[in-house]
Design a protein around this motif. Structure first.
Motif, mmCIF file in Angstrom:
data_model
loop_
_atom_site.group_PDB
_atom_site.id
_atom_site.type_symbol
_atom_site.label_atom_id
_atom_site.label_comp_id
_atom_site.label_asym_id
_atom_site.label_seq_id
_atom_site.Cartn_x
_atom_site.Cartn_y
_atom_site.Cartn_z
ATOM 1 N N LEU A 273 6.592 86.014 17.298
ATOM 2 C CA LEU A 273 5.272 85.227 17.547
ATOM 3 C C LEU A 273 4.878 85.277 19.109
ATOM 4 O O LEU A 273 3.509 85.366 19.016
ATOM 5 N N ARG A 274 5.555 85.225 19.859
ATOM 6 C CA ARG A 274 5.178 85.223 21.243
ATOM 7 C C ARG A 274 4.568 86.592 21.661
ATOM 8 O O ARG A 274 3.607 86.863 22.053
ATOM 9 N N GLU A 275 5.110 87.815 20.882
ATOM 10 C CA GLU A 275 4.546 89.060 21.223
ATOM 11 C C GLU A 275 3.007 89.397 20.785
ATOM 12 O O GLU A 275 2.218 89.447 21.177
ATOM 13 N N LEU A 277 1.100 86.807 20.035
ATOM 14 C CA LEU A 277 0.106 86.177 20.366
ATOM 15 C C LEU A 277 -0.409 86.762 21.893
ATOM 16 O O LEU A 277 -1.313 86.476 22.182
ATOM 17 N N VAL A 278 0.511 87.109 22.487
ATOM 18 C CA VAL A 278 0.346 87.894 23.930
ATOM 19 C C VAL A 278 -0.643 89.022 23.712
ATOM 20 O O VAL A 278 -1.518 89.190 24.512
ATOM 21 N N ARG A 280 -2.443 89.861 21.041
ATOM 22 C CA ARG A 280 -3.740 89.468 20.629
ATOM 23 C C ARG A 280 -4.796 89.017 21.799
ATOM 24 O O ARG A 280 -5.879 89.333 21.910
ATOM 25 N N LEU A 281 -4.141 88.034 22.583
ATOM 26 C CA LEU A 281 -4.861 87.804 23.896
ATOM 27 C C LEU A 281 -5.273 88.905 24.728
ATOM 28 O O LEU A 281 -6.270 88.864 25.154
ATOM 29 N N LEU B 273 1.847 82.291 30.257
ATOM 30 C CA LEU B 273 0.966 82.384 29.393
ATOM 31 C C LEU B 273 1.375 82.401 27.694
ATOM 32 O O LEU B 273 0.840 81.890 27.102
ATOM 33 N N ARG B 274 2.680 83.122 27.811
ATOM 34 C CA ARG B 274 3.597 82.923 26.589
ATOM 35 C C ARG B 274 3.648 81.457 26.223
ATOM 36 O O ARG B 274 3.548 81.449 24.970
ATOM 37 N N LEU B 277 0.503 79.987 24.965
ATOM 38 C CA LEU B 277 0.137 80.360 23.626
ATOM 39 C C LEU B 277 0.937 79.860 22.630
ATOM 40 O O LEU B 277 0.538 79.404 21.396
ATOM 41 N N VAL B 278 2.319 79.777 22.718
ATOM 42 C CA VAL B 278 3.155 79.249 21.923
ATOM 43 C C VAL B 278 2.931 77.854 21.581
ATOM 44 O O VAL B 278 2.752 77.194 20.256
ATOM 45 N N LEU B 281 -0.351 77.207 19.567
ATOM 46 C CA LEU B 281 -0.192 77.525 18.238
ATOM 47 C C LEU B 281 0.776 76.583 17.377
ATOM 48 O O LEU B 281 0.400 76.196 16.554
ATOM 49 N N PRO B 304 10.409 88.458 9.768
ATOM 50 C CA PRO B 304 9.894 87.733 10.758
ATOM 51 C C PRO B 304 8.513 88.495 10.783
ATOM 52 O O PRO B 304 7.499 87.446 11.239
ATOM 53 N N VAL B 308 5.216 85.831 10.728
ATOM 54 C CA VAL B 308 4.253 85.490 11.578
ATOM 55 C C VAL B 308 2.770 86.246 11.334
ATOM 56 O O VAL B 308 1.951 85.218 11.775
ATOM 57 N N LEU B 311 1.446 83.075 9.724
ATOM 58 C CA LEU B 311 1.453 82.028 10.159
ATOM 59 C C LEU B 311 -0.027 82.307 11.145
ATOM 60 O O LEU B 311 -0.915 81.287 11.179
ATOM 61 N N LEU B 312 -0.321 83.396 11.675
ATOM 62 C CA LEU B 312 -1.337 83.729 12.386
ATOM 63 C C LEU B 312 -2.626 83.716 11.681
ATOM 64 O O LEU B 312 -3.933 83.644 11.944
#
Lengths: 314, 314
Positions: A273-275, A277-278, A280-281, B273-274, B277-278, B281, B304, B308, B311-312
């Motif tokens: 998830l962290r990967e 999101l980062v 995407r941003l 940042l991570r 973002l988490v 979310l 996984p 994700v 979720l996204l």
């Protein structure tokens, strides 16, 4: 004869092609293109292997013990893998020559796969990469995966948590400094080994461990047994195998096994998830923009929190 | 007399109140409410302290050397802090009693602040937390910060990267197993120390290190000097202080200092940042929803990555 599509790397690895397996693991370890696809395809098939972690300070004879364990688990023909994350292990090129030669003999056995993890450069952390390598080995038909790590650092303790059963290997007479280390790792150990049990001080070491166990409040009702071994002669090895099996049976029945697997799943979902999101941003705001912000933080013109607020406000 | 607002915790810490400083650091270390505010307020004022990392395997006499260095840097009245991340260090409660008593004497000096980092439970990683603690100490008027870590694990190597100058402490005759460890840490060392230089084997140890240095290709033109010390007698201490100062001068002139600080800034921005973002979310999709997905991954009903994506997509 009709032309069939060539078997994929994954299919070849599954059927026992060691070079293909090595290649698959490299893709996963180095996060090369295709890594996510491999993990997607293998995840559902994993979860069947027996995963054993072996940890302890350097100089404890862990690798010789691992080599013995490999021999024991190979007896019924199961595929066995060793994942070495220990810079002092002969599996990773450390330690003394005699050990390394002994390991290479194991490596000639077709049913044994040995993987040395680079101890540096894992963007997402060594423990996550190790967990992924274990998942792939498990999914591709390895019955027993032994993860060897040096139990002194935090990251190494995290690495060994991938295991269903964690074995802590101590030796008599390593001195106060090294003994101090065991406090941190003792709490994650399911089975305790006093190796080189023929050395003077073995009784003291076993008694010290027993005492520390009574002091510590266990997370679970499981009481880690203390097994004495001599890795060089093989003495005590059957006791160790039996202790690991007993822990496994207890963990399955008590729900501890499921709890650990759930913890591992949570860590993996959060990491992915962290990967995502980062990434995407970064795609949206652009690498250049990110770099310029980093430079301003480095010059202390802005603090990291204000910088992130700024990036996210856009 | 007009009623003034009581001085804030930060103000008290800045003016030398050690209890207030300890409290501020606990907030940052444990990510208690207010941690982000403290970092926002202190970040701009940091960057002036001399940050020295001391690493090496346990049993090398690092702590005695740190204690000596503290004495040397205290001579001109500067405030000095020790951040101990080493489970075998007397600063963190490990090691033998004699060492611990010696450290406590240092601790009676009002200009010396000693902080033991818990080695477990740092959500964002031990190295990030350590970097933050160093930033706060720096901003609040500490002139010299010494970070002590045991240089055997990956995480511990990362921790010491917070330093401007990294000192690797080796001792003669620790044996092959422990010597193997140095390969990984050698590349991050700016100054090499052979401690307990009066022991037999000191010449061999110094020669081995010199040879490893010629083999390794340095990242920079800096050639790490090899300094011999005896921490118990204090011999060689002035040479070590001089070597650290020379490295610092070189780093400032060559731009290496700025490069390291920029690297640290990047790591910090990415970490913040991570987290942000988490958190965003998690707020949006809800903790319950996240938990349900984790459970399905644990049961291997979904991998996984697919989880994700799901979720996204919402």
């Amino acid at each position: 004869m009709t032309a069939a599509a060539p078997p994929s790397l994954l299919e070849r690895a599954r059927s026992g092609d060691r070079r293909a397996l090595g290649r698959v693991l490299s893709v996963v370890e180095n996060e090369e293109p295709g890594a996510a696809e491999i993990l997607r395809e293998t995840y559902a098939q994993a979860g069947r292997a027996v995963v054993i972690g072996i940890t302890g300070p350097p100089g404890g004879g862990k690798s010789t013990l691992v080599s013995r364990l490999v021999g024991a688990y190979r007896e019924d023909g199961s595929r066995v893998a060793v994942v070495a994350v220990d810079p002092s292990s002969p599996f990773t090129g450390g330690a003394i020559l005699g050990d390394r030669v002994r390991m290479q003999q194991r490596a000639l056995d077709d049913g044994v796969f040995i993987r040395s993890m680079a101890s540096r450069g894992h963007a997402g952390g060594l423990s996550r990469t190790t967990a992924r390598v274990v998942t792939v080995l498990d999914a591709l038909g390895t019955a027993v995966v032994i993860v060897e790590t040096v139990g002194v650092g935090q990251e190494e303790v995290d690495v060994v948590r991938v295991a269903d059963t964690v074995v802590l290997v101590m030796v008599p007479g390593l001195g106060d400094d090294i003994q101090a280390i065991k406090a941190g790792v003792l709490e994650i150990a399911d089975v305790l080994v006093v190796n080189k049990a023929d050395r003077p001080g073995a009784d003291d070491a076993a008694r010290d461990l027993a005492q520390m166990l009574t002091l510590g409040k266990g997370r679970t009702p499981w009481k880690p047994p203390i097994v004495r071994t001599s890795a060089t002669t093989g003495e005590g090895l059957q006791d160790l195998v039996a202790a690991i099996a007993r822990h496994r049976a207890w963990a399955a029945e008590s729900g501890e096994h499921d709890r650990r697997r759930a913890g591992a799943a949570r860590a993996e979902v959060e990491a992915v998830l962290r990967e995502a999101l980062v990434r995407r941003l970064a795609d949206r705001i652009g690498r250049d923009r990110l770099e310029r912000v980093v430079e301003r933080v480095a010059r202390r013109e802005v603090d990291p929190y204000a910088a992130v607020d700024e990036l996210l406000a856009e």
